[in-house]
Structures are given as structure tokens and as C-alpha cells.
Scaffold this motif. Sequence first.
Motif, mmCIF file in Angstrom:
data_model
loop_
_atom_site.group_PDB
_atom_site.id
_atom_site.type_symbol
_atom_site.label_atom_id
_atom_site.label_comp_id
_atom_site.label_asym_id
_atom_site.label_seq_id
_atom_site.Cartn_x
_atom_site.Cartn_y
_atom_site.Cartn_z
ATOM 1 N N ASP A 163 16.961 -13.580 -3.755
ATOM 2 C CA ASP A 163 17.410 -14.297 -4.955
ATOM 3 C C ASP A 163 16.578 -13.960 -6.184
ATOM 4 N N PHE A 164 15.348 -13.495 -5.970
ATOM 5 C CA PHE A 164 14.543 -13.109 -7.132
ATOM 6 C C PHE A 164 15.182 -11.933 -7.865
ATOM 7 N N PHE A 165 16.004 -11.174 -7.135
ATOM 8 C CA PHE A 165 16.608 -9.994 -7.746
ATOM 9 C C PHE A 165 18.061 -10.224 -8.139
ATOM 10 N N ARG A 166 18.613 -11.369 -7.770
ATOM 11 C CA ARG A 166 20.025 -11.596 -8.059
ATOM 12 C C ARG A 166 20.224 -13.059 -8.441
ATOM 13 N N ALA A 167 19.339 -13.555 -9.303
ATOM 14 C CA ALA A 167 19.356 -14.976 -9.648
ATOM 15 C C ALA A 167 20.729 -15.393 -10.135
ATOM 16 N N LYS A 168 21.266 -16.383 -9.498
ATOM 17 C CA LYS A 168 22.558 -16.916 -9.929
ATOM 18 C C LYS A 168 22.453 -18.406 -10.159
ATOM 19 N N ARG A 169 22.135 -19.107 -9.076
ATOM 20 C CA ARG A 169 22.106 -20.564 -9.207
ATOM 21 C C ARG A 169 20.811 -21.039 -9.837
ATOM 22 N N HIS A 170 19.725 -20.337 -9.528
ATOM 23 C CA HIS A 170 18.451 -20.744 -10.117
ATOM 24 C C HIS A 170 17.489 -19.573 -10.100
ATOM 25 N N PHE A 171 16.427 -19.726 -10.852
ATOM 26 C CA PHE A 171 15.397 -18.706 -10.920
ATOM 27 C C PHE A 171 14.078 -19.444 -10.700
ATOM 28 N N VAL A 172 13.480 -19.247 -9.533
ATOM 29 C CA VAL A 172 12.251 -19.979 -9.221
ATOM 30 C C VAL A 172 11.066 -19.203 -9.785
ATOM 31 N N THR A 173 10.550 -19.676 -10.907
ATOM 32 C CA THR A 173 9.465 -18.964 -11.583
ATOM 33 C C THR A 173 8.111 -19.262 -10.954
ATOM 34 N N GLU A 174 8.057 -20.322 -10.161
ATOM 35 C CA GLU A 174 6.789 -20.714 -9.578
ATOM 36 C C GLU A 174 6.251 -19.633 -8.643
ATOM 37 N N GLU A 175 7.137 -18.719 -8.231
ATOM 38 C CA GLU A 175 6.711 -17.589 -7.416
ATOM 39 C C GLU A 175 5.693 -16.747 -8.185
ATOM 40 N N ALA A 176 5.900 -16.629 -9.492
ATOM 41 C CA ALA A 176 5.009 -15.792 -10.299
ATOM 42 C C ALA A 176 3.653 -16.449 -10.506
ATOM 43 N N GLY A 177 3.662 -17.749 -10.633
ATOM 44 C CA GLY A 177 2.421 -18.461 -10.898
ATOM 45 C C GLY A 177 2.760 -19.849 -11.386
ATOM 46 N N ILE A 178 1.756 -20.694 -11.447
ATOM 47 C CA ILE A 178 2.013 -22.045 -11.942
ATOM 48 C C ILE A 178 1.549 -22.158 -13.394
ATOM 49 N N GLY A 179 0.339 -21.708 -13.674
ATOM 50 C CA GLY A 179 -0.112 -21.676 -15.070
ATOM 51 C C GLY A 179 0.108 -23.001 -15.760
ATOM 52 N N HIS A 180 0.743 -22.946 -16.943
ATOM 53 C CA HIS A 180 1.232 -24.133 -17.649
ATOM 54 C C HIS A 180 0.293 -25.330 -17.577
ATOM 55 N N GLN A 181 -0.674 -25.351 -18.434
ATOM 56 C CA GLN A 181 -1.605 -26.449 -18.388
ATOM 57 C C GLN A 181 -2.195 -26.724 -19.771
ATOM 58 N N VAL A 182 -2.434 -27.990 -20.040
ATOM 59 C CA VAL A 182 -3.293 -28.371 -21.158
ATOM 60 C C VAL A 182 -4.510 -29.004 -20.513
ATOM 61 N N GLY A 183 -5.569 -28.230 -20.419
ATOM 62 C CA GLY A 183 -6.755 -28.690 -19.699
ATOM 63 C C GLY A 183 -7.543 -29.732 -20.473
ATOM 64 N N ASN A 184 -8.537 -30.247 -19.817
ATOM 65 C CA ASN A 184 -9.378 -31.274 -20.423
ATOM 66 C C ASN A 184 -10.434 -30.622 -21.332
ATOM 67 N N TYR A 185 -9.968 -30.129 -22.459
ATOM 68 C CA TYR A 185 -10.900 -29.476 -23.386
ATOM 69 C C TYR A 185 -11.788 -30.478 -24.110
ATOM 70 N N ARG A 186 -11.388 -31.729 -24.080
ATOM 71 C CA ARG A 186 -12.262 -32.754 -24.657
ATOM 72 C C ARG A 186 -13.580 -32.765 -23.860
ATOM 73 N N MET A 187 -13.440 -32.689 -22.532
ATOM 74 C CA MET A 187 -14.635 -32.621 -21.674
ATOM 75 C C MET A 187 -15.399 -31.314 -21.924
ATOM 76 N N VAL A 188 -14.677 -30.199 -21.967
ATOM 77 C CA VAL A 188 -15.335 -28.897 -22.139
ATOM 78 C C VAL A 188 -16.185 -28.905 -23.399
ATOM 79 N N VAL A 189 -15.609 -29.416 -24.501
ATOM 80 C CA VAL A 189 -16.300 -29.370 -25.788
ATOM 81 C C VAL A 189 -17.427 -30.407 -25.842
ATOM 82 N N HIS A 190 -17.154 -31.605 -25.391
ATOM 83 C CA HIS A 190 -18.105 -32.689 -25.643
ATOM 84 C C HIS A 190 -19.091 -32.960 -24.505
ATOM 85 N N GLN A 191 -18.702 -32.625 -23.262
ATOM 86 C CA GLN A 191 -19.662 -32.806 -22.169
ATOM 87 C C GLN A 191 -20.125 -31.477 -21.581
#
Lengths: 819, 320
Positions: A163-191
Motif C-alpha cells: 500500500d505504500f506504493f499504491r496508496a488509495k484508501r490511506h497513506f500511513v506516514t508514520e512508517e517514515a517517522g513520527i517527528g512532529h513535536q513542539v518540545g519543552n523549550y521552556r525547560m531547555v532555555v530556562h532550566q
Amino acid sequence: MATPLQTAPDRTTAPGFIAATPRIAGIRAELLATPYSICLERPRLLAAFRRSPEGRRAARTEHPLVRRALALSHVFSHRRPRIYDNELIIGNMTSKRIAANYYIEGGSINILEDLFRLNRRAVPLKMGRTEIAELLTTGVGNLFRSVGARALLRPGRFSYFLDFFRAKRHFVTEEAGIGHQVGNYRMVVHQGLRSVYDEAAKRLEEGRLGDGSALDADQRAFFRSVMITIEGIRQMAENLAIEAEGLAGRPDLPEWRMVELLESAAACRHVPYQPARTYLEGLQAVWLVHVALNLEDFEQGLSFGRMDQILLDLYRADIASGRLSVERAMEVTAGFCLKTCETMPLYSERVDQFFSGNGVAQAFTLGGTDGRGSDVTNELSGVILNAYAQVLTREPAVHVRVHRATPDWFFEKSVELLQMGTSRPSFFGDEAVVRALEHAGMSTEHARDYAVIGCVEMASQGRTYNSSDAALFNLPLCLELALNQGRRFRGRARIEGSRRCGADTPPASAMTSFDDVLEAFRAQVRHGVDDMVKVITWLEEVYRWHRTTPVNSILTEGCLQKGRDVTWGGGLYDYTSVQAAGLADAGDSLHALKRVVFDEKRLSLEELVGILKDNYRGHEDLRVELAAKLGRYGNGDQEADRMTQLAADAFADAVRAHRNTRGGQYVPGFYSMTCHVGFGKVTGALPDGRLAGKRLSNGLAPVDGADKLGPTAVLRSAASLESRKWMNCHALNMKFDRKTVQGPTGRRALVHLFRNYFSQGGMQVQVNVLDAETLRAAKRDPASHPGIVVRVAGYCAYFNDLQPDVQDEIIDRTAHGLS
Amino acid sequence: MGSPEPLIFSLQHFCVHDGPGIRSLVFFKGCPLRCVWCQNVESWKAEAEIGFKAHLCIACGRCVERCPERAIASPGRRDANRCRLCFTCVEACPSGAMTRVGVRRTPEEIVAELRPEFPLLRDSGGGVTFTGGEPALFPEFATDVARLLRSEGIPVALETGGLFNPERLNPLTAELQLILFDIKVFDGEQHRLLCGSENMVIKENLRSLVQATRLGQGPPVWPRLPLVPGMTDGPANIRSWAGLLRDVGTPFVTVVPYHHMGTVKRAWLGLPAGPDLRVPGDGEMAAAAGLFASEGIRAYHPGEEDFPAEATTGRASASG
């Protein structure tokens, strides 16, 4: 080396914005002139680690969480530091100036489809001969290490792999990676990461979680993975510091540059481990952690969050002490923006149909409210807008939160940036977004601290594991399947025969009311969603053992408390977010079908289905009538809009019925990247007059050309839809002719238009400001039109990077506002 | 010309060039002028018409089959003498190629259709603009619509070509917040040639409307000049108008650049093609503005005017 600096090109100067400094203009010009490539340093280092004694020992004896952290830490600490001329924020994203990372664990292997024409693609990837050979061996050698292969190259699952090569009903992108994040940069910067490191050490020493419960083996492994990972990031920063000092010592370097490099070195010795002391250190800390996050899983949607809030104290202190001027702050921030241009995703031209534009959407979120709902827009919000106005590049993404008390100056400034033609920022209605986040289980305070992930997805920043953009769903196809007992009208016999790919719903002859059709449609949606969830479930298992994400876990609240990696369910809030393409086509088709078959009884359902199967051959008059003469979504027509709501609910309810294997809720959204083009190609004729193979409607937008009454009606229709269930948001793309929105008049008009939309409960809107003639010219002669940025779906891309049919869509879309 | 109940041929929203703020436009059908550069030729006749948009036609032949008068030989070829304007063909047409221009609507219907736009019009300091055609040909009807709008707090502007009977206009002016007054060709003979009528009445009407404003008996009047290269952009024309504007007491004008977005409409209505005209460049626009300025008249781009406050704030009913 200090090169002679060029003056800023015209596009970077605009009335109302402070122009780019020669330094920024110079770096920008250099980046625009740099060809794209692929970086193989990460797979090289991973392979080296696997072969090393340490790696072999880890493979034999260590917990998968620790093994993974050791491997990543090896990458962080052994990659070669590269510092480019005149940079104020340092830290290379890849081994090349602009390149895609090759992720062996994910979908990068798709690029092998283009192996023999890398340099001749529509968007060329510049690779030498030996590099191409290495790319091939890297791809083939790691074929079975990818999550997709591990999960799906198994008995009974092979067709899902295909199905990755013939996507019709859906395209599961999670196979490539999850990524997609807004991390806790408040902690990174301040602590600083030290706070997390010390906490992990304490948990291991005590052998207990913060709540007193004893650690199990998995939790011990998790805390060790956290410490190993932070050590790796520290070493990466240290290596950069050494490199900066080395450069600073070169005799031909002017004094001012030497000072800057030493300052960078000092910053990298301090952050991100320790708390940042200055605005520059704050940005440097965020950047280094961002690079680590990019090297961990994959690059999509890794976002910075509300930088105008997180960095405000440091900014104000620096300004007050005179250490920083506003102009310098803009220069540093613009330099940060340019760093985001160093990365891009790796898509073959086939996959590019679905995700055209080389966008990864590293997003800033500006404006909005605090936890109590009071406006917190501030001077830094304006500085960051201005910094982006100085670069106008394909990355980063800029998002603006709008609520009742959003100050006019900021809204106008945002629209002024929009007028410059890069389709940034996009706008989010706090009221609707917060309502949707609360509906998904967040506390009001956390919901109000939302930031945008990548294109449009939403998270309470630093607290959420969204696995957003996990899959895209072809909604109109479900209607096709519903009308044909779960079979496509014209399945390619060779591959799938007359195989049923959907649920076994009744034949058209047995459906005697519109409700029967609607029920069949819902059944097909449920069936398709179930299938999609099944694939994601298999992937989640593999993630837990082979692709854990310690950096992401460090940046997500909840993980340290629970002693769990985010892939193990550590996040305070956990979701899997999926989105549908073709909503308006589905809604308009239900509407048209109901009208002509059940209300007006002009033909039977069987007759209509026969006509659709035949792709309207011999019934062109019926086809254009269905497309042109019935009410359609996007015109403020309540009946048509109601049908679109029904289609949306069918998807939302099917999605929300599921939980992922981490215990998190599945949540729906409506945006399509460019999947509406790819899905369109495999979708048969629809009752709304759309011919087989044509592109589907985009995100929450009306079907192309179906909106006849202009932007106010489009926004009214969009805002009328109940969006409470749409925790994964939507993309509503509007294109304005440049003339329509130019000058102060156009600016004020857009501000009023959007305020009005949000006061009706609108959730999101984004705009392309361009004239069709410019784009036609750009399509004919790409070389003379570099740097035109358009918004494709939720993200921005250079027009020249788009596939020709996506270019056509951008040109064709109704230019609103012309009489 | 000028039946009491006009036909409306379009409503348009989110307009920013026809008065202050964001505006919705109501297009009245029927115009006493025939300007050669007109881009709204469907506004000329007061009667309903049938247009044919060839690019939409799929040649299905439904119009030919259904026409009770057998007035259509083949799609797009309608014998106007046989046609009784029953619009059967328009209803039958699947694509919208056959289209009806001009529909009779009650003031209530018009306001109902405009109502969803009201919040945006109010918040932006905008309103509704009557245009056309010549709305001033239908002062009673326009007054009814304007009263309904004003009762809901929506300011109303009139865009006029200036050729109307001033005695009949009076109840309408009391309901208006602004009059956009189009001026075109100053020389009477030239005006007759290019716009199809004398312009004495137009100049008189401009003068008396401004006079009424000054006496507090009418809304502000704002002149607008369409800049049509070779027709209205001559220095003599601009200087003459500037002189009159100075004399009348409106030392400002909006210079509206000619566009040819509506050229195709002539073909839809079966009219012969108009003259081949250019869109003025930025330089020509600036030159016209400069010429006005040298005569003491401030020139504006459409949408950038400093309208007087009473044009935006829903002025109280004038004393009349």
C-alpha cells in the motif's frame, strides 16, 4: 571565512519592517544559490557504531532503549561540526549546506526510485557518483531496518506493505517517522538539559519514581537512555565550541568575527546543558536541541513553539542592560530562521505527489494568551515577525494565534508580512482551538498554552505526544466504495482484480433512502479507518523496540514522571492524529446525490452509479449540471454545508472510536498536504461532477471553483462547521490576488475579514497572496523566478519545487476578490 | 427609462474600492450612458437579458430542444426577435452557459441576502454601495432598500454616473452616507461621442449635490474619474475637471484605473467588441494624479481615500 557581504535584495525590504542586515542578506543569498543534496553522515555513523566493539556489546547486552540512546549519542558526538561564514547561531543540520538526512529507520529508501536521475529530477539532488553508489548500498543494506519493513514484511501483512506504493484508501506516514513535536523549550532555555539529567540520575540512584514506586527494568533503561542522550548532545555542543575556537584563531579573520566566534564557543559550552543567560544563548540552546531532535527520528514538523513567550525574559533583560539592540535581536533571530533552511525532506518524485514542496514546517507560534486567557502578545512577537520578513525563505513556518484581545498592531503587522507573498503567517483562532484541545482531554490552562506543530497540528507545548500526521485518509473514496459494495468502480484488474477493498455494504439497488447511502458511507469510513489503525498499531510495536526517541522524551512532560519513553506512552497527553483529504468533495457528493436521486427523483441510485462507473461518459450534461447548478459547500448554503458536516462527522466519529497502543486517543483533522492530488488519481467519478482521476478538494477548502460568492462566504461556510472534535485541526487555504490585498486598504480588509471569521468560531486560515500571471510565468521559466513561496497545504514551498500539476492547481484556484 | 422596480444583476461582497471599509455592492440594471469603455455592459438595458458564456457551453443542445419559440438554432445562436425571454433555456442549461442577467427582487430579499455580511461591514466601517447601471434611475426603490439597511445600522453609498433627474433623488439622498460621483469626459461634444449623451445635466447634478452637502441637506459627494488611456487621461480633460471640482468645492478625486476584466461580457450579450484599450500603467496613474495636484485637486487611488467621517459612521438622517 568572512566574504564580502552583499546588500539585501529588494524583496527583503518592505515598508514597516526593518530591513535585513548585509550579513543576513548574504547568508540568504548563499542558501538560495545552494543546490539540495542528501546527507549520508547519519547512516554512516550508525553503521560505524553497530560495527564498533561498544555497539556489538550493546546489541548483545543492553536494553533496546539504551542501545538506541548509545547509537544516537554516537551520532551526536561523532558528527563533524561545520560553522558557516558569518553565522551567529551555529550548529550544522547535516554534513552539507542544504541536505536531507537519510533515515534508515524510516521511509528515506523511497529515494532509490530516483537513483539514476537524482541530478535530473524536477528538484535536482546534487550527488556525486561515489555518493550515489553509497546511497544505493545504504538503502539496500538497511532495507530491513526500516520500521515499515519490520512491521509489514511479515506473513499476512504484505499487501499492507504494498500500500505504500499504491496508496488509495490511506497513506500511513508514520512508517517514515513520527517527528512532529513542539518540545519543552521552556525547560531547555530556562532550566537547561541539566535539570532532566539530574532528575534521571536521582531516579536511578533512588531506584524509585518521583511518586515513590520502584523502578522496573524498562524504567531503569529509560532513565539511562536519557542520561546517555544528554551526554551526546553536550558533546555535540562541545565539538562545535572547539570548532568555533579553531576558526577564531585563524589569522586572516577580522577582529569582530573573532569575537563573535568566541561568543558562540562560550555559548555552546554553556547551553543547552545549563540555563541560557542571554537571548542569543536562548536561541542557541533551542537550535542545538532542535538539531538533535532532527537527527533522532525524522525531520517532519519539529517545531519551536511559542518563542515570543519563552525567550521574552532573556530578551527584555538583554535590551534593558544594553547588551542587545532591537536590530541585533532581529539579526540573530533572522540568522536562526536561515538555519532552518538547511534541512529538507527526502521524497522520491512519486511520493512527492502526496507531499509536494520540500517543506518540513519548523514552526514558530506567536501571540495568543496565557493560561488565564489574557493576551500575551509582546514586542518580541513583533521582532520575530520582522526577523522572518527579513528572510522570506521556505522555512521556518510562522503561525499567529488570534483571539478577541489580539492587539491591532500585531494583527496588522502579521497581515503586512502576509502581503509580502510568502503565505506566512497562517492564523489560528484561539477560541476554536482551545475548545478542541479541551474536548480531547486537556486542562484549560494547558490547552491555552498550545503551539502549532508543523503545518496546522496542535499541542500543548512540551506536554504532548501527538504522533500527528500519522496517516492521511481518502474520504471521498469511501463514497465510491459505499455505492459499489466495497469495490472501486474501476479497480486495476491486474493488481487487485475485483477484490473488495472496503466493507461489504448493500448494493445500490437495495439502498432506498438517503439514510441508507449515508449509513453505507459511514460503514466504509469505519472500515477504512479500522484498517489504517491496524497498520499504525503494528508500527507502534516496532517503534517501541527499534526506534525509541529519547530526545523527544526529554522534551515531553510526563516521561520523567512515568519513567517511560514517549513511544512507550510517557507523554502527559498522548494522541495519534490522522487527517482526511477531500472533505468538500465528499460533502458536495452527498448533497448532489441526495438532491437528484432522493429529493427530485430524477434518476435511480443504480442509474447514477452506472453513470459514475462509466465516468459520466455520454452524460456530460448531467455532470456539469451537478457541478455547476446545485448548492455547494463554500457559499454559505446551509444545506450544502450540512452535508459537509455529515461527511466530516463520519470521519471524526470513526477516528475517535480508536485508542492507540500507548493508551492515547485517535483524533481527526482535515488537511491534505498534497495528498488530494495523489488520492484523486485513484478515486473514481463522484456525484458532485468530479471526473475520475481529478484532484480532490484540499483540506477544508471548497472544491476548486465551487465557491462563487467570494471569500466571506467561504469563511462563513468553514466557520459554520462544528470543529470541536477536530483536535488535529484543519487547513483552510485561500488564495488572494496580490492586487486585492495590497496596501493599507488590503491590509485592513484582511484583518477585518479574519477577525470576523474567528468571531464566528473559525479555527484556522492561511492565504496565498499572488497573481496568476506571475505563477504562469514562473511555471514556464522557473530559473528566472526563484524564491516564490506559496502555501501548498499547511506548509510553504518554493513554487519551483512543486510538481507541475500542483503548480497548475495553484494557478487555477479562484482568485478571490476580483469582480 | 427607469421603471420604479429595477432589476438587480449582481450582488458582490468583500469589495474595498467603492467607499470606506469593506462593502457589499448591489448592481442595478439600466443605465442612460453608453460609455465605450464600459466594463459592465450587462447594466445598460433596464430589461432582463439572456447572456451566453461560450466557454461554459458543452453543446448538449438542451436549450435548442426546450425553447418553446424555437428561437435557438444551435447553442449560442439565439434569434432575439423570436425570443420572448421566458428563460426556459436558462433553466435547462446544465452548465450556466445560458444565463439570465437581471432578476426582480424585493428590498427585503436583497437585504436578507446581504445580512450575513453585516457584521463584517459594521466592524470594518464599511457598508453597502448601490451601483450599476445607474441606481439613481430608481430612487424610490433605492430609498426603500437604503432605509431597511440603515434601520440595521448599515451605511449606504450611491455610485452614480450623474445623469438623473435631481428632483426625484431627494428622499434617497437623505438615506445615504456617501455619493461616489463618476466624472468622465469634460467636453460636451466628446462626452456625447464617447458616453452617448450630453453632460450638462451631469455637471449640474454634481454642483447641486455638493451644494446640498454644504447646506447640510445631503451626504458628502466624492468625485471619481475612470482613467481610460486616450479617452479620459488627456491633460486638457483632467485640467478642465480639476477646474470644475475646484469651483464646485470638492478639491479631491479618486482616479480609477481602467481595467478590462469585463471585456468578455460584450460577447456574452452578443454586442460588438469595444475599442481596444490599454490598462494605464503606474506612470500614467501618477501623471494624472500629478496633474490634478498641480491644479489643487488631491487625487487618490481607489480604496485609499480619506472619506469624511460621516461617510463611515452611519450619519444621522439629514434634515430633509
